[in-house]
Design a protein around this motif. Structure first.
Motif, PDB file in Angstrom:
ATOM      1  N   ARG A   1     -12.928 155.100  73.898  1.00 36.35           N
ATOM      2  CA  ARG A   1     -13.817 155.121  72.738  1.00 36.35           C
ATOM      3  C   ARG A   1     -13.874 153.731  72.081  1.00 36.35           C
ATOM      4  O   ARG A   1     -12.940 152.939  72.193  1.00 36.35           O
ATOM      5  N   ALA A   2     -14.978 153.488  71.423  1.00 31.74           N
ATOM      6  CA  ALA A   2     -15.193 152.187  70.793  1.00 31.74           C
ATOM      7  C   ALA A   2     -14.317 152.026  69.566  1.00 31.74           C
ATOM      8  O   ALA A   2     -14.241 152.929  68.721  1.00 31.74           O
ATOM      9  N   HIS A   3     -13.645 150.875  69.465  1.00 34.96           N
ATOM     10  CA  HIS A   3     -12.862 150.571  68.268  1.00 34.96           C
ATOM     11  C   HIS A   3     -13.732 150.000  67.161  1.00 34.96           C
ATOM     12  O   HIS A   3     -13.374 150.068  65.988  1.00 34.96           O
ATOM     13  N   HIS A   4     -14.869 149.411  67.563  1.00 32.03           N
ATOM     14  CA  HIS A   4     -15.758 148.806  66.581  1.00 32.03           C
ATOM     15  C   HIS A   4     -17.205 149.169  66.911  1.00 32.03           C
ATOM     16  O   HIS A   4     -17.537 149.472  68.048  1.00 32.03           O
ATOM     17  N   ALA A   5     -18.059 149.106  65.911  1.00 35.32           N
ATOM     18  CA  ALA A   5     -19.486 149.261  66.142  1.00 35.32           C
ATOM     19  C   ALA A   5     -20.037 147.968  66.731  1.00 35.32           C
ATOM     20  O   ALA A   5     -19.481 146.890  66.536  1.00 35.32           O
ATOM     21  N   GLY A   6     -21.142 148.099  67.465  1.00 32.11           N
ATOM     22  CA  GLY A   6     -21.741 146.908  68.047  1.00 32.11           C
ATOM     23  C   GLY A   6     -22.630 147.239  69.221  1.00 32.11           C
ATOM     24  O   GLY A   6     -23.233 148.320  69.294  1.00 32.11           O
ATOM     25  N   LEU A   7     -22.700 146.303  70.167  1.00 31.83           N
ATOM     26  CA  LEU A   7     -23.484 146.457  71.386  1.00 31.83           C
ATOM     27  C   LEU A   7     -22.532 146.511  72.576  1.00 31.83           C
ATOM     28  O   LEU A   7     -21.731 145.589  72.768  1.00 31.83           O
ATOM     29  N   PHE A   8     -22.634 147.592  73.362  1.00 26.29           N
ATOM     30  CA  PHE A   8     -21.713 147.794  74.487  1.00 26.29           C
ATOM     31  C   PHE A   8     -22.394 147.454  75.797  1.00 26.29           C
ATOM     32  O   PHE A   8     -23.503 147.922  76.082  1.00 26.29           O
ATOM     33  N   GLN A   9     -21.711 146.640  76.601  1.00 29.08           N
ATOM     34  CA  GLN A   9     -22.171 146.330  77.946  1.00 29.08           C
ATOM     35  C   GLN A   9     -21.052 146.648  78.936  1.00 29.08           C
ATOM     36  O   GLN A   9     -20.008 145.988  78.919  1.00 29.08           O
ATOM     37  N   PRO A  10     -21.235 147.685  79.780  1.00 34.68           N
ATOM     38  CA  PRO A  10     -20.181 148.023  80.740  1.00 34.68           C
ATOM     39  C   PRO A  10     -20.089 146.978  81.845  1.00 34.68           C
ATOM     40  O   PRO A  10     -21.079 146.327  82.193  1.00 34.68           O
ATOM     41  N   ASN A  11     -18.899 146.859  82.383  1.00 38.31           N
ATOM     42  CA  ASN A  11     -18.652 145.923  83.475  1.00 38.31           C
ATOM     43  C   ASN A  11     -18.342 146.671  84.772  1.00 38.31           C
ATOM     44  O   ASN A  11     -17.963 146.044  85.761  1.00 38.31           O
ATOM     45  N   VAL A  12     -18.485 147.991  84.734  1.00 39.94           N
ATOM     46  CA  VAL A  12     -18.180 148.827  85.900  1.00 39.94           C
ATOM     47  C   VAL A  12     -19.307 149.827  86.094  1.00 39.94           C
ATOM     48  O   VAL A  12     -20.185 149.969  85.242  1.00 39.94           O
ATOM     49  N   LYS A  13     -19.280 150.528  87.221  1.00 43.84           N
ATOM     50  CA  LYS A  13     -20.293 151.531  87.529  1.00 43.84           C
ATOM     51  C   LYS A  13     -19.673 152.917  87.566  1.00 43.84           C
ATOM     52  O   LYS A  13     -18.471 153.074  87.797  1.00 43.84           O
ATOM     53  N   CYS A  14     -20.520 153.907  87.364  1.00 42.31           N
ATOM     54  CA  CYS A  14     -20.075 155.289  87.436  1.00 42.31           C
ATOM     55  C   CYS A  14     -19.575 155.579  88.850  1.00 42.31           C
ATOM     56  O   CYS A  14     -20.195 155.193  89.846  1.00 42.31           O
ATOM     57  N   GLY A  15     -18.432 156.282  88.933  1.00 44.04           N
ATOM     58  CA  GLY A  15     -17.837 156.604  90.215  1.00 44.04           C
ATOM     59  C   GLY A  15     -16.809 155.605  90.680  1.00 44.04           C
ATOM     60  O   GLY A  15     -16.056 155.863  91.633  1.00 44.04           O
TER      61      GLY A  15
END
Length: 324
Positions: free
Chosen positions: A247-261
């Motif tokens: 879960r996010a510790h802060h509000a903001g803009l999230f960009q994942p560095n991984v893919k589902c699976g």
């Protein structure tokens, strides 16, 4: 032979019928019906329900059932299939998870004939369909623009559920407890076995999830001896006994560095949270070695929002370093 009657209509061996169950009508007097497609084989066998669209924005499950109907894959040699491509017609028409009063049908079982709208839909399902079935597959997707990697969810301590999940052979099988007032829980109270298939995200077709869902359903039908041939599974089926959320510790803009699976390792960088003004940047790390079974696709997040759903199998547990 077993008598199959839905909404006053009997389905005889070798018959296919489309049956509309009236749920209610809109303020405009537009009648809302739930269509049910019933196909009965020439020989006796189990009754299998294929339900989708419990949440009106979860279209991958609808497409799985639609393609099976369109191609005739729903037709059994033995037994009966009861196909409901859209349970929540209200939500479907409004691109919404819920019904107009804001309630979730899948938290409204066993329902009430004179209750809320969601409760009425649940009531009709519990009284017109569930008493007839032996087994069910309930199709879902990730909600709120969260993608779920193709997975089956079931209470695996029940041997029948475990066998059904093994037959479906999705990439992941998750030991999932019953949710209060859900279709799966209320059906189990009546001795019916329903597994849930999750794949993709709301309001977006996911061809991989759809194809895996169709192939898995056919394997379940073969396992139940309803058909003679089904596609061979090509993916490994991993049993997930424990899950957790990042879960996010802060509000903001999230960009994942991984893919589902994907498999991620403890301490691995899996995404970044920034703010729109360039004032901070936070790297999100994996708290444990696990597979990414669900991923948030909404960039704008608040503190506490779910970013990533992690699932651990025995391989993941062994892969983690020993604690001091």
């Amino acid at each position: 032979m077993r008598k199959i009657v839905i909404a006053g209509q009997e389905i005889l061996p070798g018959e296919f019928k489309e049956i509309d169950i009236n749920i209610a009508r809109l303020p405009s007097h537009t009648v809302i019906d739930t269509p049910i497609y019933v196909s009965r084989g020439e020989e006796e066998g189990p009754v299998l329900a294929l339900t989708a669209g419990m949440h009106g924005d979860e279209i991958n499950g609808m497409e799985i059932v639609r393609r099976m109907l369109d191609s005739g894959l729903h037709k059994p040699k033995r037994g009966v299939t009861i196909c409901m491509p859209i349970v929540n017609m209200y939500g479907f028409l409004n691109y919404s998870r819920d019904v107009p009063d804001g309630k979730d049908i899948n938290r409204s079982f066993p329902g009430n004939k004179s209750g809320s709208l969601a409760s009425r839909v649940a009531y009709h399902l519990m009284h017109d369909v569930i008493p007839l079935i032996d087994i069910g597959i309930d199709f879902h997707t990730g909600g709120a623009m969260r993608a779920n990697y193709p997975q089956v969810r079931a209470v695996l301590r029940h041997e029948t559920n475990l066998k059904l999940a093994e037959a479906f052979h999705a990439p992941f099988t998750i030991d999932a407890p019953y949710r209060p007032n859900s279709l799966r829980k209320e059906a189990a109270r009546r001795g019916k076995y329903i597994i849930v298939y999750e794949g993709g995200e709301s309001l977006r077709f996911d061809q991989q999830a759809i194809e895996i869902g169709i192939a898995g359903t056919l394997r379940v039908m073969k396992h139940l001896n309803m058909i003679d041939v089904a596609p061979e599974a090509t993916d490994e089926n991993r049993i997930v006994w424990n899950t957790s959320w990042i879960r996010a510790h802060h509000a903001g803009l999230f960009q994942p560095n991984v893919k589902c699976g994907q498999l991620v390792h403890k301490g691995e960088w899996v995404g970044t949270i920034t703010d729109p003004f360039g004032e901070f940047k936070e790297e999100v790390m994996a708290p444990e070695t696990a597979f990414v079974i669900g991923l948030n696709n909404i960039p704008v997040i608040n503190a506490g929002d779910a970013l990533m759903h992690l699932g651990m199998d025995n391989f993941c547990k062994l892969d983690q370093p020993a604690e001091d």
